[in-house]
Every structure is written in structure tokens, then in C-alpha cells.
Design a protein around this motif. Sequence first.
Motif, PDB file in Angstrom:
ATOM      1  N   GLU A   1     -12.612  22.792  28.240  1.00 15.30           N
ATOM      2  CA  GLU A   1     -12.276  21.820  29.427  1.00 15.30           C
ATOM      3  C   GLU A   1     -11.545  22.447  30.582  1.00 15.30           C
ATOM      4  O   GLU A   1     -10.553  23.019  30.310  1.00 15.30           O
ATOM      5  CB  GLU A   1     -11.360  20.750  28.777  1.00 15.30           C
ATOM      6  CG  GLU A   1     -12.203  19.754  27.818  1.00 15.30           C
ATOM      7  CD  GLU A   1     -11.544  18.495  27.602  1.00 15.30           C
ATOM      8  OE1 GLU A   1     -10.470  18.030  28.543  1.00 15.30           O
ATOM      9  OE2 GLU A   1     -11.885  17.538  26.850  1.00 15.30           O
TER      10      GLU A   1
ATOM     11  N   LEU B   1     -10.462  12.861  32.410  1.00 16.88           N
ATOM     12  CA  LEU B   1     -10.224  12.484  30.860  1.00 16.88           C
ATOM     13  C   LEU B   1     -11.232  12.110  30.097  1.00 16.88           C
ATOM     14  O   LEU B   1     -11.399  11.199  29.476  1.00 16.88           O
ATOM     15  CB  LEU B   1      -9.393  10.877  31.405  1.00 16.88           C
ATOM     16  CG  LEU B   1      -8.230  10.880  32.379  1.00 16.88           C
ATOM     17  CD1 LEU B   1      -7.779   9.579  32.350  1.00 16.88           C
ATOM     18  CD2 LEU B   1      -7.393  12.000  31.853  1.00 16.88           C
TER      19      LEU B   1
ATOM     20  N   THR C   1      -4.316  17.602  36.656  1.00 16.70           N
ATOM     21  CA  THR C   1      -4.936  16.625  35.855  1.00 16.70           C
ATOM     22  C   THR C   1      -5.099  17.276  34.631  1.00 16.70           C
ATOM     23  O   THR C   1      -4.972  16.117  33.613  1.00 16.70           O
ATOM     24  CB  THR C   1      -6.263  16.600  36.382  1.00 16.70           C
ATOM     25  OG1 THR C   1      -6.432  16.102  37.897  1.00 16.70           O
ATOM     26  CG2 THR C   1      -7.242  15.568  35.854  1.00 16.70           C
ATOM     27  N   GLN C   2      -5.161  18.300  34.219  1.00 15.11           N
ATOM     28  CA  GLN C   2      -5.219  18.667  32.944  1.00 15.11           C
ATOM     29  C   GLN C   2      -3.794  18.442  31.943  1.00 15.11           C
ATOM     30  O   GLN C   2      -3.889  18.100  30.887  1.00 15.11           O
ATOM     31  CB  GLN C   2      -5.594  20.332  32.806  1.00 15.11           C
ATOM     32  CG  GLN C   2      -6.041  20.592  31.462  1.00 15.11           C
ATOM     33  CD  GLN C   2      -6.796  21.903  31.271  1.00 15.11           C
ATOM     34  OE1 GLN C   2      -6.303  23.030  31.301  1.00 15.11           O
ATOM     35  NE2 GLN C   2      -8.114  21.738  31.307  1.00 15.11           N
TER      36      GLN C   2
ATOM     37  N   ILE D   1      -8.822   9.357  37.037  1.00 18.36           N
ATOM     38  CA  ILE D   1      -8.287   8.180  36.153  1.00 18.36           C
ATOM     39  C   ILE D   1      -9.357   7.140  36.475  1.00 18.36           C
ATOM     40  O   ILE D   1      -9.820   6.218  35.509  1.00 18.36           O
ATOM     41  CB  ILE D   1      -7.061   7.704  36.809  1.00 18.36           C
ATOM     42  CG1 ILE D   1      -6.310   8.803  36.122  1.00 18.36           C
ATOM     43  CG2 ILE D   1      -6.452   6.372  35.948  1.00 18.36           C
ATOM     44  CD1 ILE D   1      -4.748   8.747  36.952  1.00 18.36           C
TER      45      ILE D   1
ATOM     46  N   ALA E   1     -12.624   7.294  34.338  1.00 18.20           N
ATOM     47  CA  ALA E   1     -12.254   7.098  32.933  1.00 18.20           C
ATOM     48  C   ALA E   1     -12.387   5.537  32.783  1.00 18.20           C
ATOM     49  O   ALA E   1     -12.766   4.903  31.794  1.00 18.20           O
ATOM     50  CB  ALA E   1     -11.157   7.670  32.413  1.00 18.20           C
TER      51      ALA E   1
ATOM     52  N   THR F   1     -13.952  12.666  27.088  1.00 18.81           N
ATOM     53  CA  THR F   1     -13.462  12.303  25.768  1.00 18.81           C
ATOM     54  C   THR F   1     -14.511  13.070  24.903  1.00 18.81           C
ATOM     55  O   THR F   1     -14.499  12.683  23.468  1.00 18.81           O
ATOM     56  CB  THR F   1     -13.564  10.672  25.447  1.00 18.81           C
ATOM     57  OG1 THR F   1     -14.823  10.286  25.637  1.00 18.81           O
ATOM     58  CG2 THR F   1     -12.396  10.077  26.283  1.00 18.81           C
TER      59      THR F   1
ATOM     60  N   LEU G   1      -7.205   6.329  26.709  1.00 19.66           N
ATOM     61  CA  LEU G   1      -6.786   7.586  27.345  1.00 19.66           C
ATOM     62  C   LEU G   1      -5.671   7.256  28.717  1.00 19.66           C
ATOM     63  O   LEU G   1      -5.126   7.824  29.289  1.00 19.66           O
ATOM     64  CB  LEU G   1      -7.682   8.604  27.836  1.00 19.66           C
ATOM     65  CG  LEU G   1      -8.043   9.730  26.863  1.00 19.66           C
ATOM     66  CD1 LEU G   1      -9.110  10.630  27.461  1.00 19.66           C
ATOM     67  CD2 LEU G   1      -6.810  10.533  26.499  1.00 19.66           C
TER      68      LEU G   1
ATOM     69  N   ARG H   1      -1.076  12.809  27.910  1.00 16.27           N
ATOM     70  CA  ARG H   1      -1.398  11.619  27.161  1.00 16.27           C
ATOM     71  C   ARG H   1      -1.851  12.019  25.834  1.00 16.27           C
ATOM     72  O   ARG H   1      -1.781  10.903  25.089  1.00 16.27           O
ATOM     73  CB  ARG H   1      -2.681  11.053  28.279  1.00 16.27           C
ATOM     74  CG  ARG H   1      -2.999   9.676  27.665  1.00 16.27           C
ATOM     75  CD  ARG H   1      -2.032   8.783  27.605  1.00 16.27           C
ATOM     76  NE  ARG H   1      -2.524   7.285  27.033  1.00 16.27           N
ATOM     77  CZ  ARG H   1      -1.976   6.544  26.744  1.00 16.27           C
ATOM     78  NH1 ARG H   1      -0.515   6.435  26.530  1.00 16.27           N
ATOM     79  NH2 ARG H   1      -2.493   5.310  26.536  1.00 16.27           N
TER      80      ARG H   1
ATOM     81  N   LYS I   1      -3.538  14.992  31.375  1.00 13.84           N
ATOM     82  CA  LYS I   1      -4.287  14.598  30.052  1.00 13.84           C
ATOM     83  C   LYS I   1      -3.627  14.993  28.787  1.00 13.84           C
ATOM     84  O   LYS I   1      -3.797  14.320  27.731  1.00 13.84           O
ATOM     85  CB  LYS I   1      -5.860  15.116  30.291  1.00 13.84           C
ATOM     86  CG  LYS I   1      -6.753  14.835  28.883  1.00 13.84           C
ATOM     87  CD  LYS I   1      -8.089  15.499  29.128  1.00 13.84           C
ATOM     88  CE  LYS I   1      -8.856  15.025  27.672  1.00 13.84           C
ATOM     89  NZ  LYS I   1     -10.307  15.575  27.983  1.00 13.84           N
ATOM     90  N   ARG I   2      -3.047  16.342  28.873  1.00  9.41           N
ATOM     91  CA  ARG I   2      -2.574  16.894  27.523  1.00  9.41           C
ATOM     92  C   ARG I   2      -1.588  16.202  27.228  1.00  9.41           C
ATOM     93  O   ARG I   2      -1.053  15.745  25.898  1.00  9.41           O
ATOM     94  CB  ARG I   2      -2.506  18.140  27.629  1.00  9.41           C
ATOM     95  CG  ARG I   2      -3.417  19.048  28.136  1.00  9.41           C
ATOM     96  CD  ARG I   2      -3.285  20.528  28.002  1.00  9.41           C
ATOM     97  NE  ARG I   2      -3.057  21.040  26.623  1.00  9.41           N
ATOM     98  CZ  ARG I   2      -2.931  22.249  26.296  1.00  9.41           C
ATOM     99  NH1 ARG I   2      -3.208  23.218  27.079  1.00  9.41           N
ATOM    100  NH2 ARG I   2      -2.789  22.513  25.087  1.00  9.41           N
TER     101      ARG I   2
END
Length: 299
Positions: free
Chosen positions: A131, A113, A137-138, A11, A14, A115, A37, A144, A141-142
Motif C-alpha cells: 500500500e 482507506l 493519509t497512511q 475518506i 471510503a 480494504t 474504517l 485507525r 489509516k494505520r
Amino acid sequence: MKENQVSLTAIMTAYIRAYHAMNDTPKIFDDFLAHRLIPEERRALIEQGFTKALQLHDSGHNVSNSDKMTALRFLLQTMGLPNVLSRSRYTEDNLEQAVKQGVRQYVILGAGLDTFAFRRSDLLRQLQVFEVDHPATQAFKRNRLAELGWEIPSNLYFVPVDFSKESLAEALRGVSFDPQAKSFFSWLGVTMYLTRDEVFTTLRSITDVAPVGSTVIFDYFVPKETAPHMLQMREDLRKIGEPIKTVFDPSALALDLANLGFRLHENLSPSEIQERYFQRRTDSYYASEHVHFAWAVID
């Protein structure tokens, strides 16, 4: 990192990319999507931390806005902003050349994260993108991406892997990865948080699943520095459950990689990174003295 917790460094990384894209000129690496993100509540927590740090810096002084900006940039410098930006630029510049030479698969290890698949439509049309990251963590992200309503490209594959427990090769074989096609792997901001054995196991997995001529680019830390800001960074990382575990001797890296089936094509030192990305900047950013970039090719 903790078992079911999103990586806090992912985080923060990012956030650093987003800050640079929104505030700095010229751009070293323009991640114009990173800001979106990061959930608003996460951004607020980061900025509250910055505010407290700047208040300590300003204590007892009448500090101008320009001085506050200088202090903030120094704070971001100590948190690794130059490394985050320059390693991303280095990787994508070399990926562009690799695509021109026929590479059609891009594997982002420890994607966080990232892009790329939403930001680089010019390259995405020519690539299958994978990815790979820790499941927690994945999942963050998904979720989000779903909140933002971003459409997932058909050639983007999410591959959850805990590098400390699972085989990268086995995970990639479970998706549409072609083991006969030359591939490009990026592994940024990860090796230092794994044990040496875990780093070597992952590199061996790359040679197991990808053919001769495939590339991996990764950054790594050199033996422990005693500068106060480096000691503080290490302590801060330990407190959030992401301690530094592994460093490499740059002079021994070529042999280490050769034993794993790689040829070290380039090993950028801090002075070389400085000259390439920071030489003529007027802000306070400079290459981190403890970070090197390695570009290795499977022999």
C-alpha cells in the motif's frame, strides 16, 4: 493535498464504498469493511453535509422518503459514486485474472482507506501487497487500524510516498518488493490531483522497478466539462485543497504511454463503463462522462 492533512477525498471515497455496500442492490463492488474504517466523527460530518444538502432540496416541498433517497443517490452520483465503484470492480476483476496467470505482487498506489488486504483473503494468500500513499493519509489509516485492533497481515507492506516529491521506485526498493516478479499496480483516483509531470514520473518509476509484462490500471479525467455539477465538483475540490490538475486526451493516451514504455491494452470510455456496470440498474447511477479507465502493460 495539504502537507500534514489526511486526504479528504480518501475518506469520502471510503464512505461511498461503504454506502453502496450497505444500501444498494445489486452490488457493483461490495466493500463490506469500508464503514468500519471511517471514524464515527468523520462519518457524522459527512452525513451532516448530506442532511444540509437534502434540506435545501426539500425546501418548501412535502418530500417522501423515497424522494429523499432518490435525491441522496443523485448527490452521490455527482460526487463520483459510479466512478469509485466501477473502477474498483474493474481493477479487482482484472487482478483476479492476473493472479491466475502468475502475478504475485499487488501495488496499490494512493491506497487511501483501501480494504483489499482485509477483505480478499482468497487473493491475499497468493500475493505480496504494497500500500503506497501520502505519509499523512497512511498514518491516519494505520492509526485507525490500531484503534480497530485489526491484525496486519504479514504480507502487507505500508510504503509512505509523496508522489510530488519522492520516487516510487526508490520507495519500493526499500521494502520487500521483488523487481524480477511480474506485478500488478492499481492507481485509482490519483492522476487528476497530480501535475502531468508527476503522473509521467510515477509511470516511469513503475517501468524502472517492475519487469516486462507488469500491469498498471488507472483512471483519468478528460478535458474540462462545462456541466454545472462538474464545475461545482471542481470548485469543491479546490476549496478542500485537492484541485484537479491533470486531464488526458483519450485519443493521445496510447502514444503518451508508449513514450514511457507501456502498451495501452484497454482504454474504457464512459459508454463502455456504462454498458459493463450500469446498463440494467434501476437506481439513478450511471457512468461519469468525464472519466476513462486505462489498462497498460510494460513492453
